[in-house]
Design a protein around this motif. Structure first.
Motif, PDB file in Angstrom:
ATOM      1  N   UNK A   1       0.844  -1.201   0.000  1.00 37.56           N
ATOM      2  CA  UNK A   1       0.000   0.000   0.000  1.00 37.56           C
ATOM      3  C   UNK A   1       0.884   1.259   0.000  1.00 37.56           C
ATOM      4  N   UNK A   2       0.323   2.333  -0.482  1.00 33.36           N
ATOM      5  CA  UNK A   2       1.092   3.565  -0.613  1.00 33.36           C
ATOM      6  C   UNK A   2       0.947   4.464   0.623  1.00 33.36           C
ATOM      7  N   UNK A   3       0.828   5.750   0.465  1.00 33.46           N
ATOM      8  CA  UNK A   3       0.959   6.726   1.540  1.00 33.46           C
ATOM      9  C   UNK A   3      -0.196   6.691   2.554  1.00 33.46           C
ATOM     10  N   UNK A   4       0.075   6.104   3.714  1.00 38.21           N
ATOM     11  CA  UNK A   4      -0.959   5.991   4.751  1.00 38.21           C
ATOM     12  C   UNK A   4      -1.260   7.346   5.383  1.00 38.21           C
ATOM     13  N   UNK A   5      -0.260   8.221   5.461  1.00 38.39           N
ATOM     14  CA  UNK A   5      -0.481   9.552   6.043  1.00 38.39           C
ATOM     15  C   UNK A   5      -1.477  10.348   5.196  1.00 38.39           C
ATOM     16  N   UNK A   6      -1.314  10.277   3.872  1.00 39.88           N
ATOM     17  CA  UNK A   6      -2.250  10.964   2.983  1.00 39.88           C
ATOM     18  C   UNK A   6      -3.642  10.347   3.097  1.00 39.88           C
ATOM     19  N   UNK A   7      -3.686   9.035   3.241  1.00 44.19           N
ATOM     20  CA  UNK A   7      -4.974   8.337   3.407  1.00 44.19           C
ATOM     21  C   UNK A   7      -5.681   8.799   4.677  1.00 44.19           C
ATOM     22  N   UNK A   8      -4.933   8.931   5.774  1.00 48.40           N
ATOM     23  CA  UNK A   8      -5.531   9.404   7.032  1.00 48.40           C
ATOM     24  C   UNK A   8      -6.147  10.792   6.855  1.00 48.40           C
ATOM     25  N   UNK A   9      -5.452  11.647   6.129  1.00 49.38           N
ATOM     26  CA  UNK A   9      -5.976  12.996   5.884  1.00 49.38           C
ATOM     27  C   UNK A   9      -7.248  12.947   5.040  1.00 49.38           C
ATOM     28  N   UNK A  10      -7.265  12.066   4.032  1.00 50.05           N
ATOM     29  CA  UNK A  10      -8.458  11.906   3.200  1.00 50.05           C
ATOM     30  C   UNK A  10      -9.640  11.391   4.024  1.00 50.05           C
ATOM     31  N   UNK A  11      -9.372  10.422   4.887  1.00 53.25           N
ATOM     32  CA  UNK A  11     -10.428   9.850   5.727  1.00 53.25           C
ATOM     33  C   UNK A  11     -10.998  10.914   6.661  1.00 53.25           C
ATOM     34  N   UNK A  12     -10.134  11.738   7.216  1.00 54.13           N
ATOM     35  CA  UNK A  12     -10.611  12.792   8.111  1.00 54.13           C
ATOM     36  C   UNK A  12     -11.506  13.784   7.371  1.00 54.13           C
ATOM     37  N   UNK A  13     -11.107  14.135   6.158  1.00 51.17           N
ATOM     38  CA  UNK A  13     -11.941  15.059   5.373  1.00 51.17           C
ATOM     39  C   UNK A  13     -13.309  14.445   5.058  1.00 51.17           C
ATOM     40  N   UNK A  14     -13.329  13.149   4.812  1.00 49.22           N
ATOM     41  CA  UNK A  14     -14.575  12.475   4.447  1.00 49.22           C
ATOM     42  C   UNK A  14     -15.468  12.169   5.644  1.00 49.22           C
ATOM     43  N   UNK A  15     -14.865  11.803   6.759  1.00 49.95           N
ATOM     44  CA  UNK A  15     -15.638  11.234   7.871  1.00 49.95           C
ATOM     45  C   UNK A  15     -15.519  11.985   9.190  1.00 49.95           C
ATOM     46  N   UNK A  16     -14.496  12.865   9.302  1.00 50.20           N
ATOM     47  CA  UNK A  16     -14.163  13.537  10.568  1.00 50.20           C
ATOM     48  C   UNK A  16     -13.657  12.546  11.626  1.00 50.20           C
ATOM     49  N   UNK A  17     -13.266  11.343  11.194  1.00 53.94           N
ATOM     50  CA  UNK A  17     -12.630  10.369  12.078  1.00 53.94           C
ATOM     51  C   UNK A  17     -11.115  10.516  11.942  1.00 53.94           C
TER      52      UNK A  17
END
Length: 259
Positions: A1-17
Motif C-alpha cells: 500500500x502507498x501513503x498511509x499519512x495521505x490516506x488518514x488525511x483523506x479519511x478525516x476530510x470524508x468522515x471527521x474520524x
C-alpha cells in the motif's frame, strides 16, 4: 500500500474520524484487509471508491468502529453498579438522573442501564442519552433485536419481563426502548454533554492512543457533575486520574472530585 499519512488525511476530510488517534499497527492491518476485500490496490483508489459508493462508505465506517457488545458485560461490575452506585447516585442527585452511555454500540449497554435503574426508579421516568460514531449500529440499537448469546448475562427476571423471543432472536420491549435517546457522536471531535451524573464508556478506548485516551477522560471529567461517576471497561484504566480530577472508587469506577 502507498501513503498511509495521505490516506488518514483523506479519511478525516470524508468522515471527521482521526485515524491518528487509533493505534496505527492494529488499525492499518484492519483497513488494509478491507481495501483488499474491495479489490483496490492503493489507498488512493479506495478513497475514490469511498466517495462514489455509499454502501462501501457505510461498510468502511462500520469496519472502523469496533462493535463488540453484550448485555451486562462483566456481570460482577454491573452488580456493583446496581447495588452500590445507583442508590448512591439517587441519594446525591435525585431520581431524575442524567446518564450518558458513550460509544454505546448496538444498544446493549444503555438498555442494560435502563434495566439496572428500574430496580429503583419507575421505568417510565428513566432517560438515557446514548451515542455512537457509527450510524449503522445506532439503527441496530433502535431495532433492539439480539442473539441469545448477547443477552446471556441478563438477570432472569429481566429476560422474562423485557424480552420476547422471536425465532432464535430476542426483541427488547418498547418499554425499555422508550427510555433511550440514540444519537451519532464522535468522542474525538464532537462537543460533550454537560452535567452528567453517570457516564458509562466501556471497552472502547483500548483502541485509542494514550494521548487520545487521556483527552477523552479529561473531557468526561468536564462532563460530570462534582461527585458524578465514570464507569469504564474491565481492560481499561484512567492513568493520572488524580491529576485529571477523579477519585478511584474501584478498579473500573471513578468519581469526579474537585480538590
Amino acid at each position: 500500500m502507498d501513503n498511509y499519512e495521505a490516506f488518514k488525511a483523506d479519511v478525516f476530510r470524508l468522515t471527521k474520524i482521526d485515524l491518528s488517534s487509533y493505534k496505527e499497527k492494529q488499525m492499518r492491518r484492519r483497513i488494509d484487509s478491507l481495501i483488499r476485500k474491495n479489490g483496490c490496490e492503493s489507498y488512493e483508489a479506495y478513497v475514490k471508491l469511498l466517495k462514489s459508493d455509499s454502501n462501501v462508505f457505510d461498510e468502511f465506517i462500520n469496519f472502523l468502529t469496533i462493535n463488540v457488545s453484550e448485555f451486562y458485560r462483566n456481570p460482577e461490575q454491573w452488580d456493583l453498579l446496581v447495588k452500590e452506585f445507583v442508590p448512591e447516585l439517587i441519594d446525591k442527585f435525585g431520581s431524575n438522573l442524567n446518564i450518558w452511555s458513550a460509544a454505546c454500540s448496538t444498544g446493549d449497554e444503555p438498555y442494560s442501564l435502563v434495566m439496572a435503574l428500574s430496580k429503583y426508579i419507575d421505568i417510565s421516568k428513566i432517560r438515557i442519552h446514548a451515542t455512537d460514531i457509527d450510524k449503522q449500529v445506532i439503527e441496530t440499537a433502535k431495532r433492539g433485536l439480539y442473539s441469545e448469546k448477547s443477552i446471556a448475562n441478563v438477570p432472569p427476571e429481566y429476560k422474562k419481563r423485557f424480552f420476547t423471543q422471536i425465532g432464535k432472536s430476542y426483541q427488547i420491549s418498547d418499554e425499555v426502548k422508550r427510555c433511550v435517546d440514540f444519537k451519532q457522536h464522535n468522542l474525538l471531535s464532537d462537543p460533550y454533554p454537560k452535567h452528567c451524573d453517570l457516564i458509562v464508556c466501556r471497552n472502547v478506548l483500548i483502541y485509542f492512543t494514550d494521548e487520545a485516551k487521556r483527552d477523552v477522560y479529561v473531557k468526561f471529567a468536564s462532563s460530570l457533575k462534582e461527585r458524578g461517576i465514570l464507569f469504564i471497561g474491565s481492560t481499561e484504566q484512567v492513568t493520572e486520574y488524580k491529576q485529571i480530577g477523579y477519585k478511584r472508587r474501584y478498579s473500573f469506577f471513578y468519581e469526579r472530585v474537585d480538590e
